[in-house]
Scaffold this motif. Structure first.
Motif, PDB file in Angstrom:
ATOM      1  N   VAL A   1      -8.341 -10.625   4.663  1.00  0.00           N
ATOM      2  CA  VAL A   1      -6.906 -10.333   4.783  1.00  0.00           C
ATOM      3  C   VAL A   1      -6.636  -8.870   4.450  1.00  0.00           C
ATOM      4  O   VAL A   1      -5.872  -8.195   5.147  1.00  0.00           O
ATOM      5  N   LEU A   2      -7.259  -8.353   3.411  1.00  0.00           N
ATOM      6  CA  LEU A   2      -7.069  -6.949   3.044  1.00  0.00           C
ATOM      7  C   LEU A   2      -7.573  -6.009   4.133  1.00  0.00           C
ATOM      8  O   LEU A   2      -6.947  -4.993   4.433  1.00  0.00           O
ATOM      9  N   MET A   3      -8.707  -6.344   4.739  1.00  0.00           N
ATOM     10  CA  MET A   3      -9.245  -5.514   5.815  1.00  0.00           C
ATOM     11  C   MET A   3      -8.327  -5.536   7.037  1.00  0.00           C
ATOM     12  O   MET A   3      -8.081  -4.484   7.656  1.00  0.00           O
ATOM     13  N   LYS A   4      -7.796  -6.706   7.391  1.00  0.00           N
ATOM     14  CA  LYS A   4      -6.889  -6.805   8.527  1.00  0.00           C
ATOM     15  C   LYS A   4      -5.600  -6.032   8.267  1.00  0.00           C
ATOM     16  O   LYS A   4      -5.085  -5.355   9.151  1.00  0.00           O
ATOM     17  N   LYS A  17      -0.724  -1.688   7.142  1.00  0.00           N
ATOM     18  CA  LYS A  17       0.073  -2.188   6.027  1.00  0.00           C
ATOM     19  C   LYS A  17      -0.467  -1.628   4.718  1.00  0.00           C
ATOM     20  O   LYS A  17      -1.656  -1.414   4.562  1.00  0.00           O
ATOM     21  N   SER A  18       0.434  -1.407   3.775  1.00  0.00           N
ATOM     22  CA  SER A  18       0.058  -0.870   2.482  1.00  0.00           C
ATOM     23  C   SER A  18       0.080  -1.980   1.437  1.00  0.00           C
ATOM     24  O   SER A  18       1.045  -2.734   1.366  1.00  0.00           O
ATOM     25  N   PRO A  19      -0.930  -2.081   0.598  1.00  0.00           N
ATOM     26  CA  PRO A  19      -0.952  -3.120  -0.425  1.00  0.00           C
ATOM     27  C   PRO A  19      -0.020  -2.816  -1.603  1.00  0.00           C
ATOM     28  O   PRO A  19       0.240  -3.663  -2.422  1.00  0.00           O
ATOM     29  N   CYS A  35      -1.886   7.720  -0.668  1.00  0.00           N
ATOM     30  CA  CYS A  35      -1.768   6.388  -0.094  1.00  0.00           C
ATOM     31  C   CYS A  35      -1.343   6.425   1.374  1.00  0.00           C
ATOM     32  O   CYS A  35      -1.839   5.667   2.181  1.00  0.00           O
ATOM     33  N   HIS A  36      -0.428   7.301   1.728  1.00  0.00           N
ATOM     34  CA  HIS A  36       0.133   7.331   3.080  1.00  0.00           C
ATOM     35  C   HIS A  36      -0.081   8.685   3.739  1.00  0.00           C
ATOM     36  O   HIS A  36       0.862   9.348   4.164  1.00  0.00           O
TER      37      HIS A  36
END
Length: 58
Positions: free
Chosen positions: A28-31, A37-39, A53-54
């Motif tokens: 899920v994190l890889m997808k 998307k940012s965690p 981060c961005h």
């Protein structure tokens, strides 16, 4: 070997469940990372890592 597995079936089953959850979390994190998307929740106003981060958005 079979005797050991049958004697420890509860431990083996719990290990399999935990491993499956860990693999699912990584997938899920890889997808999410591939889709951009940012965690962190994207509230960068108070984040110390906002500059790293961005990078693609700046």
């Amino acid at each position: 070997m079979i005797t050991w597995i049958t004697a420890n079936i509860g431990t083996v089953a719990a290990l399999i469940v935990i491993a499956a959850l860990a693999v699912t979390a990584v997938i899920v994190l890889m997808k999410d990372k591939k889709s951009g998307k940012s965690p962190c929740g994207c509230n960068c106003a108070h984040c110390a890592m906002s500059g790293t981060c961005h990078k693609s958005e700046k």
